[in-house]
Motif scaffolding. Sequence first.
Motif, PDB file in Angstrom:
ATOM      1  N   LEU A   1      -1.922 -68.523  37.635  1.00 35.94           N
ATOM      2  CA  LEU A   1      -1.017 -67.387  37.750  1.00 35.94           C
ATOM      3  C   LEU A   1      -1.606 -66.332  38.676  1.00 35.94           C
ATOM      4  N   CYS A   2      -0.763 -65.796  39.537  1.00 37.56           N
ATOM      5  CA  CYS A   2      -1.228 -64.822  40.522  1.00 37.56           C
ATOM      6  C   CYS A   2      -0.909 -63.402  40.075  1.00 37.56           C
ATOM      7  N   PHE A   3      -1.868 -62.486  40.353  1.00 36.70           N
ATOM      8  CA  PHE A   3      -1.699 -61.077  40.015  1.00 36.70           C
ATOM      9  C   PHE A   3      -1.966 -60.196  41.236  1.00 36.70           C
ATOM     10  N   CYS A   4      -1.604 -60.698  42.425  1.00 33.52           N
ATOM     11  CA  CYS A   4      -1.663 -59.855  43.615  1.00 33.52           C
ATOM     12  C   CYS A   4      -0.560 -58.791  43.508  1.00 33.52           C
ATOM     13  N   PRO A   5      -0.543 -57.784  44.371  1.00 29.12           N
ATOM     14  CA  PRO A   5       0.479 -56.743  44.257  1.00 29.12           C
ATOM     15  C   PRO A   5       1.913 -57.272  44.284  1.00 29.12           C
ATOM     16  N   SER A   6       2.175 -58.288  45.099  1.00 29.06           N
ATOM     17  CA  SER A   6       3.536 -58.826  45.163  1.00 29.06           C
ATOM     18  C   SER A   6       3.931 -59.469  43.843  1.00 29.06           C
ATOM     19  N   CYS A   7       3.023 -60.227  43.252  1.00 30.04           N
ATOM     20  CA  CYS A   7       3.341 -60.889  41.990  1.00 30.04           C
ATOM     21  C   CYS A   7       3.411 -59.901  40.838  1.00 30.04           C
ATOM     22  N   ARG A   8       2.550 -58.899  40.849  1.00 26.03           N
ATOM     23  CA  ARG A   8       2.625 -57.872  39.806  1.00 26.03           C
ATOM     24  C   ARG A   8       3.994 -57.172  39.845  1.00 26.03           C
TER      25      ARG A   8
ATOM     26  N   VAL B   1      -4.588 -64.259  43.286  1.00 23.45           N
ATOM     27  CA  VAL B   1      -5.590 -63.536  42.495  1.00 23.45           C
ATOM     28  C   VAL B   1      -5.331 -63.843  41.027  1.00 23.45           C
ATOM     29  N   ASN B   2      -6.326 -64.389  40.320  1.00 25.94           N
ATOM     30  CA  ASN B   2      -6.080 -64.749  38.924  1.00 25.94           C
ATOM     31  C   ASN B   2      -6.171 -63.536  37.997  1.00 25.94           C
ATOM     32  N   ALA B   3      -5.986 -63.783  36.703  1.00 27.20           N
ATOM     33  CA  ALA B   3      -5.944 -62.687  35.731  1.00 27.20           C
ATOM     34  C   ALA B   3      -7.274 -61.969  35.574  1.00 27.20           C
ATOM     35  N   TYR B   4      -8.352 -62.561  36.064  1.00 28.75           N
ATOM     36  CA  TYR B   4      -9.679 -61.944  36.008  1.00 28.75           C
ATOM     37  C   TYR B   4     -10.011 -61.173  37.285  1.00 28.75           C
ATOM     38  N   GLY B   5      -9.125 -61.253  38.271  1.00 30.73           N
ATOM     39  CA  GLY B   5      -9.374 -60.584  39.542  1.00 30.73           C
ATOM     40  C   GLY B   5     -10.050 -61.456  40.577  1.00 30.73           C
TER      41      GLY B   5
ATOM     42  N   GLY C   1      -2.895 -73.440  43.285  1.00 30.21           N
ATOM     43  CA  GLY C   1      -3.566 -72.725  42.219  1.00 30.21           C
ATOM     44  C   GLY C   1      -5.040 -73.039  42.112  1.00 30.21           C
ATOM     45  N   LEU C   2      -5.517 -73.158  40.884  1.00 29.50           N
ATOM     46  CA  LEU C   2      -6.947 -73.357  40.646  1.00 29.50           C
ATOM     47  C   LEU C   2      -7.440 -74.674  41.217  1.00 29.50           C
ATOM     48  N   ALA C   3      -6.714 -75.753  40.972  1.00 30.04           N
ATOM     49  CA  ALA C   3      -7.155 -77.070  41.439  1.00 30.04           C
ATOM     50  C   ALA C   3      -7.158 -77.105  42.961  1.00 30.04           C
TER      51      ALA C   3
ATOM     52  N   PRO D   1      -2.924 -69.407  49.624  1.00 32.17           N
ATOM     53  CA  PRO D   1      -2.140 -68.238  50.007  1.00 32.17           C
ATOM     54  C   PRO D   1      -1.046 -67.968  48.971  1.00 32.17           C
ATOM     55  N   CYS D   2      -0.851 -66.717  48.609  1.00 30.87           N
ATOM     56  CA  CYS D   2       0.204 -66.377  47.653  1.00 30.87           C
ATOM     57  C   CYS D   2       1.552 -66.439  48.359  1.00 30.87           C
ATOM     58  N   ILE D   3       2.423 -67.315  47.884  1.00 34.29           N
ATOM     59  CA  ILE D   3       3.700 -67.534  48.556  1.00 34.29           C
ATOM     60  C   ILE D   3       4.739 -66.478  48.205  1.00 34.29           C
ATOM     61  N   ALA D   4       4.372 -65.479  47.388  1.00 33.14           N
ATOM     62  CA  ALA D   4       5.296 -64.382  47.092  1.00 33.14           C
ATOM     63  C   ALA D   4       5.211 -63.272  48.119  1.00 33.14           C
ATOM     64  N   GLN D   5       4.146 -63.225  48.898  1.00 33.20           N
ATOM     65  CA  GLN D   5       3.935 -62.119  49.821  1.00 33.20           C
ATOM     66  C   GLN D   5       4.810 -62.290  51.068  1.00 33.20           C
ATOM     67  N   PRO D   6       5.582 -61.279  51.438  1.00 28.97           N
ATOM     68  CA  PRO D   6       6.523 -61.422  52.562  1.00 28.97           C
ATOM     69  C   PRO D   6       5.865 -61.888  53.863  1.00 28.97           C
ATOM     70  N   ALA D   7       4.714 -61.338  54.210  1.00 32.53           N
ATOM     71  CA  ALA D   7       4.078 -61.729  55.465  1.00 32.53           C
ATOM     72  C   ALA D   7       3.633 -63.191  55.426  1.00 32.53           C
ATOM     73  N   THR D   8       3.141 -63.626  54.275  1.00 30.18           N
ATOM     74  CA  THR D   8       2.723 -65.018  54.142  1.00 30.18           C
ATOM     75  C   THR D   8       3.918 -65.949  54.224  1.00 30.18           C
ATOM     76  N   ARG D   9       5.012 -65.586  53.597  1.00 29.39           N
ATOM     77  CA  ARG D   9       6.222 -66.412  53.642  1.00 29.39           C
ATOM     78  C   ARG D   9       6.735 -66.548  55.080  1.00 29.39           C
ATOM     79  N   ALA D  10       6.723 -65.454  55.824  1.00 30.91           N
ATOM     80  CA  ALA D  10       7.165 -65.505  57.214  1.00 30.91           C
ATOM     81  C   ALA D  10       6.245 -66.393  58.048  1.00 30.91           C
ATOM     82  N   TYR D  11       4.942 -66.266  57.810  1.00 31.54           N
ATOM     83  CA  TYR D  11       3.973 -67.107  58.513  1.00 31.54           C
ATOM     84  C   TYR D  11       4.201 -68.586  58.221  1.00 31.54           C
TER      85      TYR D  11
END
Length: 390
Positions: A196-203, A122-126, A171-173, A133-143
């Motif tokens: 840059l990601c602003f999902c809950p995990s990255c925040r 999720v970018n800075a604009y939402g 990212g964007l590209a 996929p955001c690689i910081a999220q635990p479920a995504t990393r496990a997957y």
Amino acid sequence: MKAAAFLYPWDVVGDPEAPGRLARLGVRQVTLAAAYHSTRALTPRHPRHRIVTAAHAAVLYPPGDHWQERELRPYAAGDWARGDAYGEAAQALRDAGLDVHSWVVLAHNSRLGDDHPATSVVNAYGDRYPWAPCIAQPATRAYLADLAAEAAVRPGTGTRGTELESCGWYGLAHLHAHDKIAGVPLGEAGQYLMSLCFCPSCRAGYAALGTDPDELADAVRRALEPLWRGGEEADGWAAVEKLLGADRAAATRAWREETARTLQETVVGAVRAAAPAGFQVLLHADPVAYHCGANAGVDPAHILSVADGVVVPCTGGAHLLEPFAARAGEGAVLAANLTVVSGMGGSPATLAADAARAAELGATELRLYHAGLASDADLALVTKALSPTE
């Protein structure tokens, strides 16, 4: 120097001439897709089709039953790769005397983002990036770790190694079909800020480093504003620091690089745990750690301590090999990835010279992208370049 060619299973399945044709190129290995993103691909020599449309990211083999209870799980392929297309193609290639290594795309999956929006960057604009996929999220990393282990090894197929693509931040590209985002040149710095990601995990990750995520998102938006008005695009980390401020830039980089490093360690560890002894693990990699995309940004010294080597994009110049060569120990694989499809910006006519230059800069092997997409004329030039008499 050992050469390997990339290939899709649909280049082989249904075409009994394909394995012999590949062997006659002069390559010793085929890097065969086992898990791949959506694509539309040309098959210029196949007896039954000329265009294959892979409608969504999928595994090109039957996914294991152990996924059934998981919310995040790989998608089976449609008509473009029915059944165990990977296994069938691998057997045919091995029968022709070729080694087979798997090609596994990880953090690039638009359907996953469509079906599970919360997994996306999720970018800075939402805005969400469903392909990333955001690689910081635990479920995504496990997957991703479990997908890598299953898709890479493919027991019973004779697969001897794997090459992991997109094992890091996307990212964007995107190189998405009908892309319409080039109207405002962002440069490397703008691309970074828009990735840059602003999902809950990255925040939470930014906050743990002492950076308020709301203030950071606001700073990113302010930094990008001159670019939207047509300001001059800028490249390099110094430009990111100038736009965002050195402290905030450092915090984003610290969070993202640690997240990518630990994912890479986890994924490689999962593959090794599932693989037989001697199984080779390579990553498609970029030596600039804050870069994102199919060739994941890495710290060269770190990744060469984790994996057996890297596959490095070298079309247009092999300079990205140098940071890896400076840190490579004995036995590390540094594979120069050269596009040999003229219509996709490749230069098969200069393959011999390009390979020699890559070797001078530290390459130990070649990867040729992509034997299934190339014309007969392109493949003839590849055969000539790889001939022992050249």
